[in-house]
Design a protein around this motif. Structure first.
Motif, PDB file in Angstrom:
ATOM      1  N   HIS A   4     -38.143  37.290 -44.786  1.00 14.42           N
ATOM      2  CA  HIS A   4     -36.809  37.875 -44.889  1.00 14.42           C
ATOM      3  C   HIS A   4     -36.898  39.202 -45.641  1.00 14.42           C
ATOM      4  O   HIS A   4     -37.175  39.232 -46.840  1.00 14.42           O
ATOM      5  CB  HIS A   4     -35.854  36.916 -45.603  1.00 14.42           C
ATOM      6  N   LYS A  49     -34.594  39.760 -48.667  1.00 13.86           N
ATOM      7  CA  LYS A  49     -34.899  39.065 -49.927  1.00 13.86           C
ATOM      8  C   LYS A  49     -36.005  39.748 -50.710  1.00 13.86           C
ATOM      9  O   LYS A  49     -36.365  39.280 -51.792  1.00 13.86           O
ATOM     10  CB  LYS A  49     -35.281  37.610 -49.641  1.00 13.86           C
ATOM     11  N   ASP A  94     -38.826  35.025 -50.829  1.00 10.63           N
ATOM     12  CA  ASP A  94     -39.134  33.779 -50.151  1.00 10.63           C
ATOM     13  C   ASP A  94     -40.627  33.492 -50.211  1.00 10.63           C
ATOM     14  O   ASP A  94     -41.051  32.342 -50.306  1.00 10.63           O
ATOM     15  CB  ASP A  94     -38.653  33.817 -48.702  1.00 10.63           C
TER      16      ASP A  94
END
Length: 207
Positions: A189, A192, A196
């Protein structure tokens, strides 16, 4: 007095006999040869034939058997990585299932209120306001089962590593590499910022 003297003379002989009897069980490398010719060491070793793992029945009697054990250890660690990926995929599945059920309920509510101009339903109403949800009992039971399997396999791998066998430890590393290469190959991601990836559990201890 004579009996005490005889007993004192016998004690060094008994002590020497016990030391002689126990000496074959110890090897020069700090290892022990258990009953049944099992070679076990609490120091780094490269034992192959006659080495034992976990139980007396797992005794290596040939080089072919040791090679098969090494392949089995690699597959075991790959299975651990597969279980970790399965746990993540199941969590994604139940989250998507929750979102799908929320969308279906919103669609029904939108259809019911389509004739009522005083209660318009906007597109924003389709987005769930809650950021978390609690899984059902069945879903949590499946999640717990996957966690238990991860814990059991990881603990088994840890026990194998505690034999300090260089070949087995190298096989554990190889299994971790192959397992993560296969099971950890997924999309990251971007939004993010790599968080993650930082949440990954890199150790095999305790699942």
């Amino acid at each position: 007095m004579t009996g005490a003297s005889d007993m004192a003379n016998m004690m060094p002989t008994a002590t020497g006999s016990a030391a002689t009897a126990s000496s074959p069980a110890m090897s020069h490398g700090g290892g022990m040869s258990m009953g049944g010719s099992c070679k076990i060491s609490m120091l780094w070793n490269w034992y192959t034939v006659d080495s034992c793992f976990i139980a007396r029945s797992w005794r290596i009697t040939s080089k072919g058997m040791f090679a098969g054990s090494c392949i089995g250890v690699i597959l075991l660690v790959i299975a651990l990585e597969a279980l970790r990926r399965a746990g993540k995929e199941y969590d994604r599945y139940i989250v998507n299932q929750f979102l799908a059920s929320f969308d279906s309920k919103t669609t029904v509510a939108s259809s019911a209120s389509s004739g009522n101009s005083k209660s318009p339903v906007t597109s924003a109403a389709r987005v769930p306001t809650a950021q978390t949800f609690r899984p059902t009992v069945l879903q949590q039971g499946i999640r717990s089962l996957l966690h238990m399997l991860q814990f059991a396999v990881a603990y088994f791998v840890m026990l194998l590593a505690m034999y300090y066998n260089g070949y087995i430890i190298i096989c554990i590393f190889i299994g971790a590499y192959i397992g993560y290469f296969i099971c950890g190959w997924e999309s990251l991601h971007v939004g993010k910022g790599g968080q993650d990836r930082m949440q990954e559990n890199a150790t095999v201890c305790c699942g």
